[in-house]
Design a protein around this motif. Structure first.
Motif, PDB file in Angstrom:
ATOM      1  N   LYS A  66       0.820  -1.212   0.000  1.00  0.00           N
ATOM      2  CA  LYS A  66       0.000   0.000   0.000  1.00  0.00           C
ATOM      3  C   LYS A  66       0.854   1.262   0.000  1.00  0.00           C
ATOM      4  CE  LYS A  66      -3.961  -2.252   2.147  1.00  0.00           C
ATOM      5  NZ  LYS A  66      -4.945  -2.269   3.245  1.00  0.00           N
ATOM      6  N   GLU A 310      -8.069   5.113  -2.057  1.00  0.00           N
ATOM      7  CA  GLU A 310      -8.538   4.026  -1.193  1.00  0.00           C
ATOM      8  C   GLU A 310      -9.995   4.178  -0.782  1.00  0.00           C
ATOM      9  OE1 GLU A 310      -5.773   5.709  -0.816  1.00  0.00           O
ATOM     10  OE2 GLU A 310      -4.174   4.242  -1.119  1.00  0.00           O
ATOM     11  N   SER A 314     -10.844   0.308  -5.124  1.00  0.00           N
ATOM     12  CA  SER A 314      -9.732  -0.450  -4.549  1.00  0.00           C
ATOM     13  C   SER A 314      -9.191  -1.481  -5.529  1.00  0.00           C
ATOM     14  CB  SER A 314     -10.188  -1.149  -3.265  1.00  0.00           C
ATOM     15  OG  SER A 314     -11.216  -2.082  -3.550  1.00  0.00           O
TER      16      SER A 314
END
Length: 482
Positions: A66, A310, A314
């Motif tokens: 991420k 986010e 996604s």
């Protein structure tokens, strides 16, 4: 190579070895796109042709899918089909880049690769990291063989940029014109106005700020990843602006990517920018970079992703320890005062089996898992193509509208549209979890990720007053040597 550099390289290899099998087990790993071995990928960097090979660097965070500490990874190829993964190459290992080796470019000069990039530093303390607390340093690396790099050289720091700039000055793109070198840097000033700084140098070491390029009216608070180049007598300024409000079908992503045609002299105030045009209408496209190859082609590669999405949509690949990819390389041209883009011809070498289908009303076919679809359209009042029961491509002549939408597998992605007077041809590159859609010879482009289930290989085509010839080519995968 210093000891910290060696330790980081060893750590990256350890992470890749530990996490690699889990990543490879993901069905949504792409077949003919470049991805991170593990972790996170973002901007393409340092694109160039050197010693008979194309060098594709990219922002790489192997430690966190991420995001996280940014390094540069590297792929090389001579034909865009067979690749070598050279692993992590540019590390955040100095006081002036300790929080990330950010984006930059390569210029080949005197038989050497000269790599310029932004070194990111975030100082400890109570800072806003916009007007204080952040160092964005311009750094130079040199390689004589494309494999090994000299010690880093700090070229510019915040104090070398204009006084009215915030701490957000980054992403150097360097090129040569006549006997001088020029650098464009993306910037945000203290009035939160996005712009591009232009620097000049005789030796690539000592740089002087000679101009600032910005729009007449404010257009976003930050212009990232600038690229300035000439193509077919046009000067193009490619940028990724942040802080643009949506306007109908335009500017619907959190951040945009697009271009201006620049008239006049970019080195002085005697210039004028055209209207800004988005270069890609899809959900997943940002931070493109171009380079000129030995065949005279202006090639573009983009990040098939976006930052800060986010809360909107996604990517389920994070469950397997990786995220994002690069687009296929695209060749740019100017047609009817518009920048167009199409996949490079080399990708046709991945074509395998072919289905040729005449469509007058509707068809439903199994297609292939990954394919290159070419639709030549002689007449069309409306057209709908549904891919793998997930993505819907819809054109309505009466409304002059083309829309990409999702009926499944979008993971939050809904719809994107563009005005379109007529539909003459369509090309769709469908990989396991991506679509790149080129309309009317690349006049409009939509890039997106999507996530169909493994059993979905179907394609449905229907329309009104339709006379369409479909060619669906099965696509083989890149051959990547690690």
């Amino acid at each position: 190579m210093n000891s910290l550099n060696r330790d980081l390289k060893r750590l990256v290899k350890t992470v890749e070895n530990c996490e690699g099998e889990k990543v490879k087990s993901d069905y949504w790993r792409l077949n003919f796109h470049l991805m991170p071995p593990v972790g996170w990928l973002n901007d393409p960097n340092g694109l160039c042709e050197f010693n008979g090979c194309y060098h594709i660097f990219y922002q790489y965070s192997p430690f966190d899918e991420k995001g996280g500490l940014k390094l540069w990874g590297q792929y090389i190829t001579s034909d865009f089909i067979n690749w070598k993964n050279k692993g992590a190459k540019v590390f955040a290992d100095q006081p002036y880049d300790c929080h990330g080796a950010y984006s930059g470019s390569t210029i080949v000069h005197d038989s050497k690769m000269n790599i310029f990039y932004t070194g990111n530093v975030k100082h400890r303390g109570k800072y806003d990291y916009i007007n204080s607390g952040r160092g964005h340093n311009t750094i130079l690396l040199v390689s004589e063989d494309g494999e090994n790099f000299t010690d880093k050289r700090l070229i510019m720091t915040n104090s070398d940029y204009p006084d009215n700039m915030t701490c957000h000055v980054r992403d150097p793109k360097v090129f040569k014109e006549n006997d001088k070198f020029y650098m464009v840097l993306g910037a945000r000033d203290k009035n939160d106005i996005g712009q591009v700084l232009v620097f000049e140098s005789k030796d690539m070491i000592n740089w002087e700020n000679i101009n600032v390029i910005k729009s007449e009216a404010k257009f976003g608070y930050m212009w990232e990843c600038p690229d300035l180049f000439k193509i077919e007598e046009k000067t193009v300024l490619l940028i990724s602006p942040q802080g643009i409000e949506a306007d109908g079908f335009k500017y619907n992503n959190v951040y945009q990517s697009g271009y201006y045609f620049l008239e006049g002299d970019y080195k002085t105030k005697n210039y004028k920018l055209s209207n800004f045009e988005e270069i890609d209408r899809g959900f997943d496209f940002y931070a493109p970079q171009t380079f000129l190859d030995s065949k005279g082609r202006r090639l573009l590669i983009g990040w098939m992703g976006l930052p800060d999405i986010e809360d909107v949509y996604s990517n389920p690949t994070t469950e397997y320890g990786w995220q994002h990819a690069l687009t296929v390389p695209r060749e740019l041209k100017v047609v009817k005062n518009k920048l167009t883009q199409l996949p490079i011809d080399e990708l046709k070498n991945l074509r395998k089996n072919c289905k040729n289908i005449k469509v007058e009303k509707s068809i439903e076919d199994k297609a292939y898992n990954t394919f290159d679809l070419v639709a030549n359209i002689e007449n069309c009042e409306s057209l709908e193509i549904i891919i793998k029961d997930c993505a819907c491509l819809n054109y309505k002549k009466q409304e002059n509208l083309f829309t990409l939408s999702f009926i499944g597998g979008g993971y939050g992605r809904k719809d994107r549209s563009a005005d379109l007077d007529s539909l003459k041809n369509l090309r769709v590159l469908c990989d396991t979890s991506s679509l790149e859609i080129f309309i009317n010879d690349g006049e409009e482009v939509f890039t997106t990720r999507f996530y169909p289930t493994k059993d979905k290989e179907g394609i449905k085509v229907s329309g009104e007053y339709l006379n369409c010839n479909l060619h669906i080519y099965e696509m083989e995968a890149f051959n990547i040597e690690n």
